[in-house]
Scaffold this active site. Structure first.
Site, short mmCIF file in Angstrom:
data_model
loop_
_atom_site.label_atom_id
_atom_site.label_comp_id
_atom_site.label_asym_id
_atom_site.label_seq_id
_atom_site.Cartn_x
_atom_site.Cartn_y
_atom_site.Cartn_z
N SER A 6 35.40 41.84 31.90
CA SER A 6 36.72 41.42 31.40
C SER A 6 36.51 40.77 30.04
O SER A 6 35.46 40.19 29.77
CB SER A 6 37.34 40.39 32.34
OG SER A 6 38.44 39.76 31.73
N TYR A 45 36.14 33.00 37.38
CA TYR A 45 36.28 34.42 36.97
C TYR A 45 35.46 34.70 35.69
O TYR A 45 34.75 35.69 35.61
CB TYR A 45 37.76 34.70 36.74
CG TYR A 45 38.14 36.12 36.48
CD1 TYR A 45 38.25 37.05 37.52
CD2 TYR A 45 38.43 36.56 35.19
CE1 TYR A 45 38.64 38.37 37.28
CE2 TYR A 45 38.83 37.87 34.94
CZ TYR A 45 38.93 38.77 35.98
OH TYR A 45 39.31 40.07 35.73
P1 NDP Z 1 43.69 45.15 41.95
O1 NDP Z 1 43.82 43.87 42.72
O2 NDP Z 1 44.92 45.93 41.64
O3 NDP Z 1 42.66 46.12 42.69
C1 NDP Z 1 41.39 45.66 43.10
C2 NDP Z 1 41.07 46.28 44.43
O4 NDP Z 1 39.79 45.75 44.85
C3 NDP Z 1 42.08 45.93 45.54
O5 NDP Z 1 42.39 47.04 46.33
C4 NDP Z 1 41.33 44.86 46.33
O6 NDP Z 1 41.74 44.74 47.69
C5 NDP Z 1 39.92 45.37 46.22
N1 NDP Z 1 38.97 44.34 46.62
C6 NDP Z 1 39.10 43.00 46.50
N2 NDP Z 1 38.08 42.38 47.11
C7 NDP Z 1 37.29 43.35 47.63
C8 NDP Z 1 36.10 43.33 48.40
N3 NDP Z 1 35.52 42.18 48.76
N4 NDP Z 1 35.55 44.50 48.77
C9 NDP Z 1 36.14 45.68 48.42
N5 NDP Z 1 37.28 45.76 47.71
C10 NDP Z 1 37.85 44.59 47.32
O7 NDP Z 1 42.89 44.76 40.60
P2 NDP Z 1 42.97 45.38 39.11
O8 NDP Z 1 43.13 46.85 39.17
O9 NDP Z 1 43.90 44.58 38.31
O10 NDP Z 1 41.49 45.03 38.59
C11 NDP Z 1 40.38 45.91 38.77
C12 NDP Z 1 39.19 45.31 38.04
O11 NDP Z 1 39.49 45.15 36.66
C13 NDP Z 1 38.78 43.93 38.56
O12 NDP Z 1 37.37 43.81 38.54
C14 NDP Z 1 39.40 42.99 37.54
O13 NDP Z 1 38.73 41.76 37.49
C15 NDP Z 1 39.25 43.80 36.27
N6 NDP Z 1 40.18 43.41 35.20
C16 NDP Z 1 41.53 43.57 35.37
C17 NDP Z 1 42.41 43.24 34.34
C18 NDP Z 1 43.89 43.42 34.48
O14 NDP Z 1 44.62 43.08 33.53
N7 NDP Z 1 44.40 43.97 35.58
C19 NDP Z 1 41.90 42.69 33.06
C20 NDP Z 1 40.47 42.57 33.01
C21 NDP Z 1 39.65 42.94 34.05
P3 NDP Z 1 42.77 43.54 48.07
O15 NDP Z 1 44.10 43.96 47.54
O16 NDP Z 1 42.70 43.49 49.57
O17 NDP Z 1 42.24 42.29 47.42
#
Ligand code: NDP
Length: 249
Positions: free
Chosen positions: A144, A157
């Site tokens: 990020s 984070y």
């Molecule tokens: P979302 O929450 O939309 O999707 C993430 C997915 O990962 C969810 O389905 C979540 O399940 C799953 N997840 C969470 N914990 C676990 C676990 N322990 N094991 C397996 N799966 C898990 O996130 P985003 O699409 O927004 O983000 C994706 C990545 O991008 C992340 O790493 C985030 O930090 C990074 N990011 C996002 C930004 C943004 O603006 N959206 C900006 C910068 C970085 P559940 O819903 O049950 O938690």
């Protein structure tokens, strides 16, 4: 916006957190490029919805409920993999935002366990299950902008995402000679279901901070991932690609 055209025919990717948000778009992009994808996600609900939405790709996609914080869960998922992996996208991540004074040990541990230790668990467990024939093995870690520059209210984070960058560079050094490249993508403000629920004024204020004057899309991130996963990116290793519209220039 149309996706970049790459062919991943006869290749397989594992995408953690691949059932929704950015991960879902990465999954879809690999499938559209002819690849096979193992979607490893924690959310049963998101897995079910993704299964429906991706029904036209049913022969190319395998869904597995995985908790990346648990080594045993990763072991089970590796055993269930229908294809040896060519590409791993470590995308699963969570937030538990609070200012440092209010941040609890649970907030700290949850984010470090998922966003940093989770990457170690998955990468360690899967590394022996990569396609031994491939000299184009790819690991792509989603960091990020916050891991590069910090952010108020995100000590946990930012620390985890900065750790991801350190891990990326070290694995790039260690695994390069074994046919891997290891890179990170650092997204800025990305429009997802979560941001779409925010008031328009908040979104406008966020966009105004970005030199290209808009939030990023999940496709912006998926396009960078697809490029790094491609054979054409074989000499990029240990890099952190910012996909943030110039947010931090
Ligand atoms: P979302 O929450 O939309 O999707 C993430 C997915 O990962 C969810 O389905 C979540 O399940 C799953 N997840 C969470 N914990 C676990 C676990 N322990 N094991 C397996 N799966 C898990 O996130 P985003 O699409 O927004 O983000 C994706 C990545 O991008 C992340 O790493 C985030 O930090 C990074 N990011 C996002 C930004 C943004 O603006 N959206 C900006 C910068 C970085 P559940 O819903 O049950 O938690």
């Amino acid at each position: 916006m149309s996706n970049l055209q790459f062919s991943f025919k006869n290749k397989a990717a594992v995408v953690t957190g691949g059932a929704q948000g950015i991960g879902f778009q990465i999954t879809l992009s690999f499938l559209q490029a002819g690849g096979n994808v193992a979607v490893w996600d924690y959310s049963a609900q998101a897995l079910e919805a993704a299964k429906k939405e991706l029904s036209s790709f049913k022969d190319q996609v395998h869904f597995q409920q995985v908790d990346v914080t648990q080594k045993e869960s990763c072991d089970q998922a590796v055993q269930a993999l229908p294809w040896p992996a060519d590409v791993l996208v470590n995308n699963a991540g969570i937030t538990r935002d609070k200012s440092f004074g209010k941040m609890s040990f649970d907030d700290w541990n949850a984010v470090i366990n998922t966003n940093l230790t989770g990457l170690f668990n998955v990468t360690k467990t899967l590394s022996e299950k990569f396609n031994p024939q491939s000299m184009n093995k790819r690991i792509i870690n989603i960091s990020s902008v916050v891991g590069l520059y910090g952010n108020f209210g995100q000590t946990n984070y930012a620390a985890a995402k900065a750790g991801v960058i350190g891990m990326t560079k070290t694995l790039g050094k260690e695994l390069g000679r074994k046919g891997f490249t290891v890179n990170a993508v650092a997204p800025g403000f990305i429009s997802t279901a979560m941001t779409q629920a925010m008031p328009k004024e908040t979104l406008d204020a966020m966009a105004a901070k970005v030199p290209v004057a808009r939030l990023g899309s999940t496709a912006d991130i998926a396009n960078a991932v697809m490029f790094l996963a491609s054979e054409q990116a074989g000499y990029i290793n240990g890099a952190v690609i910012s996909v943030d519209g110039g947010l931090v220039i």
